[in-house]
Motif scaffolding. Structure first.
Motif, PDB file in Angstrom:
ATOM      1  N   ALA A 163       0.965  -1.127  -0.169  1.00 23.25           N
ATOM      2  CA  ALA A 163      -0.085  -0.096   0.052  1.00 23.25           C
ATOM      3  C   ALA A 163       0.839   1.172   0.105  1.00 23.25           C
ATOM      4  O   ALA A 163       0.336   2.146  -0.626  1.00 23.25           O
ATOM      5  CB  ALA A 163      -0.901   0.080   0.953  1.00 23.25           C
ATOM      6  N   SER A 164       2.294   1.090   0.376  1.00 17.56           N
ATOM      7  CA  SER A 164       2.955   2.268   0.447  1.00 17.56           C
ATOM      8  C   SER A 164       3.478   2.644  -0.841  1.00 17.56           C
ATOM      9  O   SER A 164       4.075   3.634  -1.037  1.00 17.56           O
ATOM     10  CB  SER A 164       4.311   2.260   1.574  1.00 17.56           C
ATOM     11  OG  SER A 164       5.337   1.164   0.743  1.00 17.56           O
ATOM     12  N   LEU A 165       3.290   1.912  -1.909  1.00 17.43           N
ATOM     13  CA  LEU A 165       3.770   2.148  -3.113  1.00 17.43           C
ATOM     14  C   LEU A 165       2.683   2.767  -4.085  1.00 17.43           C
ATOM     15  O   LEU A 165       1.967   2.112  -4.514  1.00 17.43           O
ATOM     16  CB  LEU A 165       4.378   0.874  -3.665  1.00 17.43           C
ATOM     17  CG  LEU A 165       5.601   0.228  -2.865  1.00 17.43           C
ATOM     18  CD1 LEU A 165       5.632  -1.130  -3.315  1.00 17.43           C
ATOM     19  CD2 LEU A 165       6.679   0.803  -3.268  1.00 17.43           C
ATOM     20  N   PRO A 166       2.961   3.968  -4.520  1.00 17.47           N
ATOM     21  CA  PRO A 166       1.615   4.685  -5.199  1.00 17.47           C
ATOM     22  C   PRO A 166       1.692   4.008  -6.748  1.00 17.47           C
ATOM     23  O   PRO A 166       0.604   4.311  -7.078  1.00 17.47           O
ATOM     24  CB  PRO A 166       2.444   5.952  -5.247  1.00 17.47           C
ATOM     25  CG  PRO A 166       3.813   6.235  -4.923  1.00 17.47           C
ATOM     26  CD  PRO A 166       4.156   4.786  -4.042  1.00 17.47           C
ATOM     27  N   GLU A 167       2.500   3.250  -7.165  1.00 16.32           N
ATOM     28  CA  GLU A 167       2.635   2.626  -8.198  1.00 16.32           C
ATOM     29  C   GLU A 167       1.529   1.533  -8.360  1.00 16.32           C
ATOM     30  O   GLU A 167       0.948   1.506  -9.449  1.00 16.32           O
ATOM     31  CB  GLU A 167       3.779   2.336  -8.703  1.00 16.32           C
ATOM     32  CG  GLU A 167       5.093   3.272  -9.241  1.00 16.32           C
ATOM     33  CD  GLU A 167       5.790   3.448  -7.986  1.00 16.32           C
ATOM     34  OE1 GLU A 167       5.271   2.848  -6.884  1.00 16.32           O
ATOM     35  OE2 GLU A 167       6.879   4.167  -7.925  1.00 16.32           O
ATOM     36  N   LEU A 168       1.297   0.974  -7.305  1.00 15.68           N
ATOM     37  CA  LEU A 168       0.365  -0.047  -7.239  1.00 15.68           C
ATOM     38  C   LEU A 168      -1.116   0.025  -6.639  1.00 15.68           C
ATOM     39  O   LEU A 168      -1.090   1.030  -5.777  1.00 15.68           O
ATOM     40  CB  LEU A 168       1.170  -1.372  -6.476  1.00 15.68           C
ATOM     41  CG  LEU A 168       2.416  -1.736  -6.881  1.00 15.68           C
ATOM     42  CD1 LEU A 168       2.961  -2.830  -6.010  1.00 15.68           C
ATOM     43  CD2 LEU A 168       2.332  -2.250  -8.318  1.00 15.68           C
ATOM     44  N   GLY A 219      -0.554  -1.931  10.132  1.00 16.50           N
ATOM     45  CA  GLY A 219      -1.794  -1.106   9.913  1.00 16.50           C
ATOM     46  C   GLY A 219      -1.610  -0.051   9.472  1.00 16.50           C
ATOM     47  O   GLY A 219      -2.466   0.849   9.802  1.00 16.50           O
ATOM     48  N   VAL A 220      -0.420   0.609   8.991  1.00 14.95           N
ATOM     49  CA  VAL A 220      -0.330   1.791   8.396  1.00 14.95           C
ATOM     50  C   VAL A 220      -1.402   2.227   7.445  1.00 14.95           C
ATOM     51  O   VAL A 220      -1.896   3.394   7.396  1.00 14.95           O
ATOM     52  CB  VAL A 220       1.476   1.994   8.002  1.00 14.95           C
ATOM     53  CG1 VAL A 220       1.459   3.158   7.573  1.00 14.95           C
ATOM     54  CG2 VAL A 220       2.126   1.736   9.106  1.00 14.95           C
ATOM     55  N   SER A 221      -1.623   1.191   6.634  1.00 12.15           N
ATOM     56  CA  SER A 221      -2.435   1.500   5.443  1.00 12.15           C
ATOM     57  C   SER A 221      -3.940   1.504   5.614  1.00 12.15           C
ATOM     58  O   SER A 221      -4.765   1.538   4.948  1.00 12.15           O
ATOM     59  CB  SER A 221      -1.953   0.465   4.481  1.00 12.15           C
ATOM     60  OG  SER A 221      -2.249  -0.864   4.768  1.00 12.15           O
ATOM     61  N   ASP A 222      -4.161   1.206   7.105  1.00 10.27           N
ATOM     62  CA  ASP A 222      -5.517   1.281   7.249  1.00 10.27           C
ATOM     63  C   ASP A 222      -6.318   2.443   6.988  1.00 10.27           C
ATOM     64  O   ASP A 222      -5.769   3.584   6.970  1.00 10.27           O
ATOM     65  CB  ASP A 222      -5.835   1.343   8.876  1.00 10.27           C
ATOM     66  CG  ASP A 222      -5.532  -0.503   9.482  1.00 10.27           C
ATOM     67  OD1 ASP A 222      -5.443  -0.917   8.628  1.00 10.27           O
ATOM     68  OD2 ASP A 222      -5.798  -0.506  10.594  1.00 10.27           O
ATOM     69  N   ALA A 223      -7.687   2.555   6.568  1.00  9.29           N
ATOM     70  CA  ALA A 223      -8.355   3.325   5.855  1.00  9.29           C
ATOM     71  C   ALA A 223      -8.318   4.571   7.139  1.00  9.29           C
ATOM     72  O   ALA A 223      -8.559   5.751   6.644  1.00  9.29           O
ATOM     73  CB  ALA A 223      -9.745   3.145   5.593  1.00  9.29           C
ATOM     74  N   GLY A 224      -8.194   4.318   8.169  1.00  5.06           N
ATOM     75  CA  GLY A 224      -8.038   5.232   9.386  1.00  5.06           C
ATOM     76  C   GLY A 224      -9.532   5.752   9.846  1.00  5.06           C
ATOM     77  O   GLY A 224     -10.417   4.929   9.468  1.00  5.06           O
ATOM     78  N   ARG A 225      -9.361   6.874  10.503  1.00  4.05           N
ATOM     79  CA  ARG A 225     -10.711   7.399  11.015  1.00  4.05           C
ATOM     80  C   ARG A 225     -11.692   7.819   9.975  1.00  4.05           C
ATOM     81  O   ARG A 225     -11.546   8.086   8.869  1.00  4.05           O
ATOM     82  CB  ARG A 225     -10.289   8.510  11.982  1.00  4.05           C
ATOM     83  CG  ARG A 225      -9.485   8.254  13.156  1.00  4.05           C
ATOM     84  CD  ARG A 225      -8.805   9.358  13.721  1.00  4.05           C
ATOM     85  NE  ARG A 225      -9.641  10.195  14.125  1.00  4.05           N
ATOM     86  CZ  ARG A 225     -10.328  10.275  15.467  1.00  4.05           C
ATOM     87  NH1 ARG A 225      -9.556   9.602  16.182  1.00  4.05           N
ATOM     88  NH2 ARG A 225     -10.981  10.966  15.960  1.00  4.05           N
TER      89      ARG A 225
END
Lengths: 706, 706
Positions: free
Chosen positions: A325-330, B248-254
């Motif tokens: 998810a941290s990779l903006p390309e994907l 869980g960094v990529s969680d949709a969050g609040r």
């Protein structure tokens, strides 16, 4: 350059019986790679080395020799060159020479530089193509040549070719690749050394034309004519991936620049922008370089950027989700309802399927068969462009059995669809997965140590699809107007700059020159209120710091008073200043942007756009390109800004006139590439109105060559 | 929790003869680690397993048993629990129970939840400490216990203890560590599973008290009372490093938040801020987690952050310079002139010494002796706090010989000075350096695969010095005012918010309420021109989007006209709106900052400061803390902002009144931690004047619980 890769006959001068000498190891490596031609040790004091008959001189060699590898110290080279010259006179062969040792210009000594000049002259006079000095030579796994003295290179053929400005970095790459469960294959390796003769750009163009090279890697420290390097790379990248590890990021960068643009245009920023413009993939770490090259050579091109992550391990799966998810390309794939139903049907109970989208965790009870069936199902879904898999061997699932099952499933899937998609298995348990990885890699599927590394490699494959298109367009970039004279820089005042800008079609906020308070008041009335007032001096590039600017003046008296105040303030702080009067300018509202350009010694003219105002250098939200750019490229530059959503109208505000801003970028880029006397230019801010309202520069800093 | 780590007698219920079953492998692992107590397989259908006599039930076991490991499926557990209850009645032992299998609440089923509740009740009623279910148990390399069913764990004792919310991630770590040239040592490992009984915070506190644990690693997915977790971690981190991999960094969050502060306070941002506040090292990748823990356990604490890089390989040296320079925690060492002279004297000609500072490249001709002498010289220099070394084995220099030489030099240096400094060798050639790495690691010196990884680990050691101090201060943080009621949120208008803010000592720009244009004009005259005008409605949190705001009004008529225009604009766009009149406010100049806070369900009250204005959410240049904070902590928050140099007075502009800004942060943090009804608060912007001029909020958005 064929002479280095397909030599009929190769002589090693300075051959040695001592195993720790390069003159010995080169022979061993030629033998190990299976060099098919005649291999001649040359050393007057030996009769045989490494099982080969030894010759006293080059002139004594009986058969044709195309390539000579020099392993003698620099001091002994002149004698060898005499021998070489004699050979060339008598037999007309030896078209190529590789000088391995150092002791030349890289020492920084007068003696070293003189030696290098002699070597260069000798080769030019005799028409010999030279590689080095201070290099480790070449490897060609297809034509079976290895003139390096590296230990333990696995000569696994493959499609990657690698150009290195450092022998040691090349050794790092080759030794790492040779240490993998299955050595990574490559085609050609070239160590460039001091680049007497063969230089980086030539070698790059040559490998670009090599049909057996599918992807090119490069370790780059720098190149004097960076613009030529990058435009050559664009031509190559339009046909095959070029992946560059560029070091020197931490260099102090350029010295004092008058403009924001100049201060932001450090050499690394320009390389970075030029890589993007010319379609070159930049790797940030050795791992990324190695993984990306391996992936470019062995994986099919992904049809799109939608990735599916499958795993049997919860925690590592969440970790991998973060990494991808941290990779903006994907982006994560959304599968068809039928795919989801089928996955639910074949996987263990309590499997998590598509929660979140693009992700399945079949729990630790997933079998080899379930892995295989899930992989086939996912690869068949038209919404899935690539599959990343995580495996940690457990009691219930050995890495070897899983690897065999996955390999079969992948092959079945390929046979059924005919459309290959990238499959990137990560086997993450060190020595417990060595055999599983070997199995997969022998089957043609690269494996990865971590999901971070797999994701990065896949992201680069995706990125290359867009970069190839950029490369095609950039191949048309010219060499650019020459670099500026080092001396005689002159900073123009706004009064001098505005007429020039207007002549190039760059919109400037309405302005009038004034010599005193009364003239300023009259000028303001002509322009209409409110206005800004600026005192002008060639020695005052940052006017607002000195109290020389007044904004939002709302009547003639206010203008006159402001003039007096500003003049007093400036005189108080800078009594020596050469004040040239001032100007009155209409107040323009809008988003503050910066458009600028510099003429760089290595890159020629470059243009920049970014968020303007006093925080420009702080936020560094800017985009560079080699100039000139067209309207579309200018639009792409604006599209790279982090602040783009704000410009497009976030929070219900009207969108800004980005078309007009792009026109300014185009005009500035043309001005720079046409007028060699223009050295630096800042338009900061350019006030960009709402869409359809245009934009106007309200400040300008221009440096010309004296 | 001692019962898990020092049990007299351990029974494995569900013991199996089948090697691929956990009930077999647990016995094998207990044997492999050398468990010193009685080990009992329990299975009514077997007589002997793994060479051990098998028993039909727990009640049948002859000697005391402290720990029972359950390896039976969830459905068979009730029968075992009856047996266990009987044992406990009869013998009074079995203080600890580990439930390995899943099938409980993690399945998300009603049945699973009910089972878990039964298990919890059973253990509570009988006074048994429970670990799991759905976990892989514990390892203790010192007391020799291993209740996991992992394959191939090397039971190398060491000082690191690890807590994992995922068994699979723990397996990844342990298998990776066990695969290194010398396995990485650790003390205790705890897999937490569903946390029935032993939970994360208890386990963390327990390991914090364990004298044999020198550093604690944690894999964290989440914890309901994050504030309690973090304050406990602070207490531990004040004594030993706590390194966390939080996913869980990529969680949709609040979900939707009314305020900027709420929108920015995603759960990961709050974890990140709380880690920093509580002295916890956050690792971003598995490699960073593993390297940092290994380094914390084996390297001495660096006396400072000045690192010296030594190498014999040019390209890799430049690469490593970039890698180290990119780490803000480190700087390159400046050595004494005498050190520089000595290095020049002992190293080969053409070595590059301290060009750039903190760097030496002895060229490929550097010998073992030269490496050793250089290392000793550097470690003796008081300006060098740590040495990073790069090695690529060459023909002339084997990794083993170099390793032996370095190890001796390091020991001599330590004996001479008595002050150990970190030495981080990177051996970068895959299988060609395995023996060299093993030698060094057996000598107590950790080795690294790349300079990036060594640099990151060293940076974390340096960071821990500051974090330990933060941890000491954070240990005083209370549990915070409770979480807000889920329902009944109410957005206050500025007219309602300002009196509350002023009561808490928060400076607001001078303002007057007005009901119509005439009142507004009068109010403006009281305040003095220029003024701003704002129409107020509870349904219009973003007033400027709706035309409800007019700025820079310069006379009573202008104010009245602006009121009419604004009212017409708002009514045109939002005819349904409940307009409550408006307010007139003095125009205040200054830097636009935001100060805000939210009451988070997991973290309690948190406070934020950052760059304000419309770009707040865009640039995300903000800093969070758990509230309350004191003046010093507020200053540290401001110190974390990227825009700090601008606030401190870049480009000759006067510095901003950061003291006054810190006071607002303190006041907001106190307000939040004292008033449980306050849910969200944005002061945006707070206009910060020049130093000494104070600062004033000119807009406020406040959400209270209904």
């Amino acid at each position: 350059m064929d002479v280095f890769f397909r030599p009929r006959g190769c002589a090693v001068v300075g051959a040695s019986r001592e195993p720790r000498k390069p003159g010995h190891q080169v022979l061993r490596n030629m033998q190990a790679v299976g060099y098919p031609g005649n291999l001649y040790p040359v050393n007057p004091r030996e009769t045989a080395i490494a099982g080969l008959g030894c010759y006293p001189s080059l002139t004594a060699l009986p058969e044709p020799v195309d390539l000579v590898v020099l392993c003698v110290p620099a001091a002994a080279v002149p004698g060898v060159l005499e021998d070489l010259a004699a050979r060339r006179r008598e037999r007309g062969d030896v078209g190529g020479l590789i000088t391995t040792p150092g002791g030349y210009a890289e020492t920084g000594t007068e003696e070293g530089r003189a030696r290098q000049a002699d070597l260069e002259r000798f080769c030019r006079d005799l028409g010999i193509l030279h590689l080095g000095p201070n290099c480790i030579g070449v490897i060609d796994n297809r034509n079976r040549v290895d003139t390096t003295f590296l230990l333990g290179t696995a000569h696994q053929p493959g499609g990657v070719s690698f150009l290195s400005q450092s022998g040691a970095l090349g050794a790092w790459l080759l030794q790492s690749w040779s240490s993998r469960p299955r050595p990574v294959g490559f085609n050609r390796f070239v160590s460039l050394g001091n680049m007497v003769g063969v230089d980086l750009v030539e070698a790059l163009a040559y490998l670009g034309e090599d049909p057996a090279t599918t992807a090119i890697g490069m370790y780059l420290e720098g190149y004097p004519d960076a613009r030529r390097l990058l435009t050559t790379a664009a031509g190559v990248a339009a046909r095959k991936p070029v992946v560059v590890l560029k070091v020197g990021v931490s260099d102090a960068g350029r010295t004092a620049a008058a403009s924001h643009t100049g201060a932001l245009a450090g050499s690394d920023e320009l390389y970075d922008a030029a890589f993007r413009q010319c379609g070159v993939l930049r790797a940030r770490t050795m791992e990324e370089l190695m993984d990306t090259l391996h992936a470019c050579d062995t994986l099919p091109e992904p049809p799109g950027n939608r990735v599916f992550l499958m795993t049997h391990a919860g925690g590592p799966g969440v970790y991998a989700t973060d990494a991808l998810a941290s990779l903006p390309e994907l982006e994560f794939a959304q599968v068809l309802p039928s795919t989801r139903d089928r996955l639910r049907a074949i996987l263990p109970p309590f499997s998590s399927v598509c929660r979140p989208e693009g992700h399945l965790d079949m729990t630790a009870s997933g079998t080899v068969e379930q892995h295989a069936a899930a992989l086939e199902t996912l690869l068949a879904d038209p919404g899935v462009d690539a599959v990343v898999l995580l495996d940690l061997p457990t009691l219930f699932l050995s890495a070897e059995e899983l690897a065999a099952g996955l390999l079969e499933a992948y092959r079945r899937s390929l046979a059924a669809s005919g459309r290959p998609k990238p499959f990137l298995p990560c086997l993450m348990a060190g020595k417990w997965v060595v055999e599983g990885r070997r199995l997969l890699e022998e089957g043609g599927i690269p494996t990865f140590e971590t999901p971070d590394r797999a994701g990065r490699a896949l992201a680069n494959l995706v990125r290359y699809r867009a970069l190839r298109e950029a490369a095609r367009r950039a191949a048309a970039l010219g060499s650019g107007a020459g670099a500026p004279a080092a001396a005689g820089r002159r900073v123009l005042t706004e009064l001098e700059a505005y007429p020039r800008l207007e002549a190039w079609g760059i919109a400037v906020a309405r302005w009038r020159a004034a010599r005193d308070a009364a003239e300023a008041a009259r000028a303001a009335q002509e322009i209409g209120f409110p206005v800004a007032l600026k005192l002008v001096s060639p020695d005052l590039p940052h006017k607002s710091d000195a109290g020389a600017v007044a904004l939002d003046l709302d009547g003639p008296e206010e203008v006159a008073r402001a003039w007096e105040r500003a003049e007093a303030a400036v005189r108080a702080h800078h009594p020596e200043l050469d004040l040239r009067g001032g100007l009155v300018q209409e107040m323009v509202r809008g988003r503050e942007m910066i458009v600028g350009g510099v003429r760089d010694p290595q890159f020629g003219p470059v243009v920049m756009v970014g968020m303007g105002g006093v925080l420009t250098e702080h936020f560094r939200d800017v985009s560079f390109r080699l100039a000139p750019v067209d309207h579309r490229q200018a639009g792409e530059m604006i599209g790279e800004l982090e602040a783009l959503p704000v410009l497009q109208g976030a929070r219900g505000r009207p969108p800004a006139d980005l078309d007009a801003l792009a026109e300014v970028v185009v005009a500035v880029s043309r001005y720079l590439s046409t007028a060699p006397g223009l050295v630096e230019l800042d338009l900061n801010p350019v006030m960009v109105g709402e869409r359809g309202r245009g934009c106007r520069a309200v400040d300008a800093l221009m440096v010309v060559s004296g």
